[in-house]
Motif scaffolding. Structure first.
Motif, PDB file in Angstrom:
ATOM      1  N   ARG A 113      31.414  21.292  40.587  1.00 59.22           N
ATOM      2  CA  ARG A 113      32.139  22.117  39.614  1.00 59.22           C
ATOM      3  C   ARG A 113      31.485  23.499  39.588  1.00 59.22           C
ATOM      4  NH1 ARG A 113      32.153  17.961  34.734  1.00 59.22           N
ATOM      5  NH2 ARG A 113      32.750  19.812  33.556  1.00 59.22           N
ATOM      6  N   PRO A 114      32.172  24.520  40.100  1.00 56.15           N
ATOM      7  CA  PRO A 114      31.582  25.860  40.211  1.00 56.15           C
ATOM      8  C   PRO A 114      30.989  26.392  38.912  1.00 56.15           C
ATOM      9  CG  PRO A 114      33.655  25.789  41.388  1.00 56.15           C
ATOM     10  CD  PRO A 114      33.531  24.478  40.642  1.00 56.15           C
ATOM     11  N   GLU A 115      31.557  26.023  37.767  1.00 55.53           N
ATOM     12  CA  GLU A 115      31.031  26.521  36.494  1.00 55.53           C
ATOM     13  C   GLU A 115      29.637  25.964  36.200  1.00 55.53           C
ATOM     14  OE1 GLU A 115      33.572  22.876  35.401  1.00 55.53           O
ATOM     15  OE2 GLU A 115      33.725  24.550  36.813  1.00 55.53           O
ATOM     16  N   ARG A 116      29.227  24.918  36.902  1.00 56.80           N
ATOM     17  CA  ARG A 116      27.892  24.342  36.726  1.00 56.80           C
ATOM     18  C   ARG A 116      26.910  24.801  37.809  1.00 56.80           C
ATOM     19  NH1 ARG A 116      28.616  17.968  35.042  1.00 56.80           N
ATOM     20  NH2 ARG A 116      29.494  18.376  32.986  1.00 56.80           N
ATOM     21  N   PHE A 117      27.346  25.677  38.702  1.00 59.55           N
ATOM     22  CA  PHE A 117      26.521  26.008  39.859  1.00 59.55           C
ATOM     23  C   PHE A 117      25.179  26.636  39.479  1.00 59.55           C
ATOM     24  CE2 PHE A 117      25.230  28.578  43.568  1.00 59.55           C
ATOM     25  CZ  PHE A 117      25.066  27.533  44.465  1.00 59.55           C
ATOM     26  N   ALA A 118      25.158  27.553  38.527  1.00 61.63           N
ATOM     27  CA  ALA A 118      23.897  28.199  38.132  1.00 61.63           C
ATOM     28  C   ALA A 118      22.889  27.165  37.626  1.00 61.63           C
ATOM     29  CB  ALA A 118      24.144  29.276  37.075  1.00 61.63           C
ATOM     30  N   GLU A 119      23.347  26.261  36.780  1.00 62.16           N
ATOM     31  CA  GLU A 119      22.476  25.189  36.270  1.00 62.16           C
ATOM     32  C   GLU A 119      22.080  24.240  37.405  1.00 62.16           C
ATOM     33  OE1 GLU A 119      20.474  22.703  33.408  1.00 62.16           O
ATOM     34  OE2 GLU A 119      21.276  24.731  33.189  1.00 62.16           O
ATOM     35  N   PHE A 120      23.025  23.936  38.279  1.00 62.50           N
ATOM     36  CA  PHE A 120      22.734  23.088  39.435  1.00 62.50           C
ATOM     37  C   PHE A 120      21.624  23.716  40.278  1.00 62.50           C
ATOM     38  CE2 PHE A 120      23.420  22.518  44.007  1.00 62.50           C
ATOM     39  CZ  PHE A 120      23.185  21.152  44.117  1.00 62.50           C
ATOM     40  N   ARG A 121      21.747  25.017  40.543  1.00 63.38           N
ATOM     41  CA  ARG A 121      20.740  25.723  41.346  1.00 63.38           C
ATOM     42  C   ARG A 121      19.348  25.550  40.723  1.00 63.38           C
ATOM     43  NH1 ARG A 121      21.075  30.247  44.607  1.00 63.38           N
ATOM     44  NH2 ARG A 121      23.208  30.599  43.896  1.00 63.38           N
ATOM     45  N   ASP A 122      19.234  25.766  39.412  1.00 61.64           N
ATOM     46  CA  ASP A 122      17.944  25.633  38.737  1.00 61.64           C
ATOM     47  C   ASP A 122      17.390  24.217  38.863  1.00 61.64           C
ATOM     48  OD1 ASP A 122      18.134  28.293  37.969  1.00 61.64           O
ATOM     49  OD2 ASP A 122      18.791  27.830  35.919  1.00 61.64           O
ATOM     50  N   ARG A 123      18.234  23.237  38.605  1.00 58.89           N
ATOM     51  CA  ARG A 123      17.791  21.843  38.679  1.00 58.89           C
ATOM     52  C   ARG A 123      17.416  21.453  40.113  1.00 58.89           C
ATOM     53  NH1 ARG A 123      21.642  18.145  34.774  1.00 58.89           N
ATOM     54  NH2 ARG A 123      21.499  19.436  32.896  1.00 58.89           N
ATOM     55  N   TYR A 124      18.187  21.922  41.063  1.00 58.84           N
ATOM     56  CA  TYR A 124      17.921  21.601  42.470  1.00 58.84           C
ATOM     57  C   TYR A 124      16.616  22.250  42.931  1.00 58.84           C
ATOM     58  CZ  TYR A 124      18.735  21.117  47.505  1.00 58.84           C
ATOM     59  OH  TYR A 124      18.623  20.820  48.833  1.00 58.84           O
ATOM     60  N   GLU A 125      16.402  23.496  42.565  1.00 60.95           N
ATOM     61  CA  GLU A 125      15.145  24.156  42.934  1.00 60.95           C
ATOM     62  C   GLU A 125      13.954  23.409  42.342  1.00 60.95           C
ATOM     63  OE1 GLU A 125      15.376  28.335  42.054  1.00 60.95           O
ATOM     64  OE2 GLU A 125      16.857  28.678  43.638  1.00 60.95           O
ATOM     65  N   GLU A 126      14.120  22.866  41.148  1.00 62.77           N
ATOM     66  CA  GLU A 126      13.066  22.045  40.540  1.00 62.77           C
ATOM     67  C   GLU A 126      12.831  20.790  41.384  1.00 62.77           C
ATOM     68  OE1 GLU A 126      10.026  20.911  38.212  1.00 62.77           O
ATOM     69  OE2 GLU A 126      11.077  22.807  37.994  1.00 62.77           O
ATOM     70  N   GLU A 127      13.908  20.143  41.805  1.00 62.01           N
ATOM     71  CA  GLU A 127      13.760  18.948  42.657  1.00 62.01           C
ATOM     72  C   GLU A 127      13.040  19.275  43.964  1.00 62.01           C
ATOM     73  OE1 GLU A 127      17.438  15.964  41.490  1.00 62.01           O
ATOM     74  OE2 GLU A 127      17.459  16.940  43.447  1.00 62.01           O
ATOM     75  N   LEU A 128      13.274  20.457  44.488  1.00 63.32           N
ATOM     76  CA  LEU A 128      12.668  20.837  45.769  1.00 63.32           C
ATOM     77  C   LEU A 128      11.160  21.048  45.660  1.00 63.32           C
ATOM     78  CD1 LEU A 128      15.439  23.189  47.151  1.00 63.32           C
ATOM     79  CD2 LEU A 128      14.779  20.948  48.062  1.00 63.32           C
ATOM     80  N   ARG A 129      10.636  21.017  44.459  1.00 69.84           N
ATOM     81  CA  ARG A 129       9.180  21.105  44.275  1.00 69.84           C
ATOM     82  C   ARG A 129       8.506  19.744  44.489  1.00 69.84           C
ATOM     83  NH1 ARG A 129      11.257  24.514  40.185  1.00 69.84           N
ATOM     84  NH2 ARG A 129      10.747  26.682  40.580  1.00 69.84           N
TER      85      ARG A 129
END
Length: 115
Positions: free
Chosen positions: A53-69
């Motif tokens: 859902r494109p409207e969630r992309f900014a939040e998705f990006r933040d959460r995904y970058e956290e997972e990548l740690r």
């Protein structure tokens, strides 16, 4: 970045599938990529929450970058970085909306010099 269903192009270099699950409708013998980096893909729970859902992309990006740690994911991200530094790297995904996918986040991180 390209869709895994697209035919390879001469300029693709090393082609790495970065999805956790196997692409629907793609037979393994027809898969045209060099590696499957599923360790760097978003978790199942994050992927399901996002739901493309494109409207969630900014939040998705933040959460995904956290997972990548996470150490395992960070190692795979580092390895992809090594591939990118040694030649052309094409990230492949089955996602229909590539511009709002985890592949975009990965590509941006791989383009950013390490601190």
């Amino acid at each position: 970045m390209r869709r895994v269903y697209d035919p390879p192009a001469p300029e693709d270099g090393t082609r790495v599938l970065v999805d956790r699950i196997w692409p629907r409708g793609l037979a393994k013998q027809d898969a045209e990529f060099d590696e499957w980096g599923k360790e760097v893909a978003p978790s199942t729970s994050l992927r399901q929450w996002y739901g493309h859902r494109p409207e969630r992309f900014a939040e998705f990006r933040d959460r995904y970058e956290e997972e990548l740690r996470d150490p395992e994911r960070a190692r795979e991200l580092d390895r992809l970085g090594e591939l990118a530094r040694s030649g052309t790297l094409t990230l492949l995904t089955a996602t229909k909306d590539v511009e709002h996918s985890h592949a975009v986040v990965l590509a941006e991180l791989l383009r950013t010099p390490a601190d």
